[in-house]
Motif scaffolding. Structure first.
Motif, PDB file in Angstrom:
ATOM      1  N   GLN A  45       0.832  -1.191   0.000  1.00  0.00           N
ATOM      2  CA  GLN A  45       0.000   0.000   0.000  1.00  0.00           C
ATOM      3  C   GLN A  45       0.875   1.252   0.000  1.00  0.00           C
ATOM      4  OE1 GLN A  45      -3.310  -0.233  -0.075  1.00  0.00           O
ATOM      5  NE2 GLN A  45      -3.822   1.912   0.113  1.00  0.00           N
ATOM      6  N   ALA A  46       0.580   2.188  -0.877  1.00  0.00           N
ATOM      7  CA  ALA A  46       1.315   3.452  -0.892  1.00  0.00           C
ATOM      8  C   ALA A  46       0.881   4.274   0.311  1.00  0.00           C
ATOM      9  CB  ALA A  46       1.043   4.205  -2.184  1.00  0.00           C
ATOM     10  N   THR A  47       1.827   5.000   0.886  1.00  0.00           N
ATOM     11  CA  THR A  47       1.590   5.841   2.052  1.00  0.00           C
ATOM     12  C   THR A  47       1.825   7.286   1.659  1.00  0.00           C
ATOM     13  OG1 THR A  47       2.371   4.077   3.494  1.00  0.00           O
ATOM     14  CG2 THR A  47       2.331   6.290   4.422  1.00  0.00           C
ATOM     15  N   LYS A  48       0.936   8.163   2.080  1.00  0.00           N
ATOM     16  CA  LYS A  48       1.111   9.586   1.813  1.00  0.00           C
ATOM     17  C   LYS A  48       2.174  10.116   2.774  1.00  0.00           C
ATOM     18  CE  LYS A  48      -1.448  13.926   1.594  1.00  0.00           C
ATOM     19  NZ  LYS A  48      -2.773  14.542   1.716  1.00  0.00           N
ATOM     20  N   ILE A  49       3.217  10.756   2.208  1.00  0.00           N
ATOM     21  CA  ILE A  49       4.265  11.337   3.037  1.00  0.00           C
ATOM     22  C   ILE A  49       4.366  12.837   2.755  1.00  0.00           C
ATOM     23  CG2 ILE A  49       5.602   9.205   3.239  1.00  0.00           C
ATOM     24  CD1 ILE A  49       7.533  10.366   1.122  1.00  0.00           C
TER      25      ILE A  49
END
Length: 88
Positions: A8-12
């Motif tokens: 899952q991509a994570t917002k940074i």
């Protein structure tokens, strides 16, 4: 590079360039060493934990700290320049 397309991509929130570009966001894969990988069609970006945060508040605090550090450095440089004497 550890990159798993199923992860899952994570917002940074990236603060590495906060003093020039501001705080910006990207979706990234974060590996076990907390390195954030942003894989695009034409390039790959890599950010270490000290340069990104998972919340805007943390990123804002880091950007302010970077700003204060830069201001202190510039004040020191200005003080040195002002105290410079030119003698024959």
């Amino acid at each position: 590079m550890i990159y798993n397309k199923e992860q899952q991509a994570t917002k940074i929130y990236i603060t590495k360039f906060a003093l020039t570009k501001g705080i910006f966001t990207r979706d990234a894969e974060i590996d076990k060493s907390n390195t954030a990988w942003i894989v695009g069609s034409d390039h790959t970006e890599l950010y270490f934990k000290k340069d990104y945060f998972l919340t805007f508040e943390e990123a804002k605090q880091d950007a302010i700290a970077r700003q204060q550090k830069k201001i202190a450095l510039l004040k020191k440089q200005l003080s040195k320049l002002e105290s410079k004497e030119f003698k024959e």
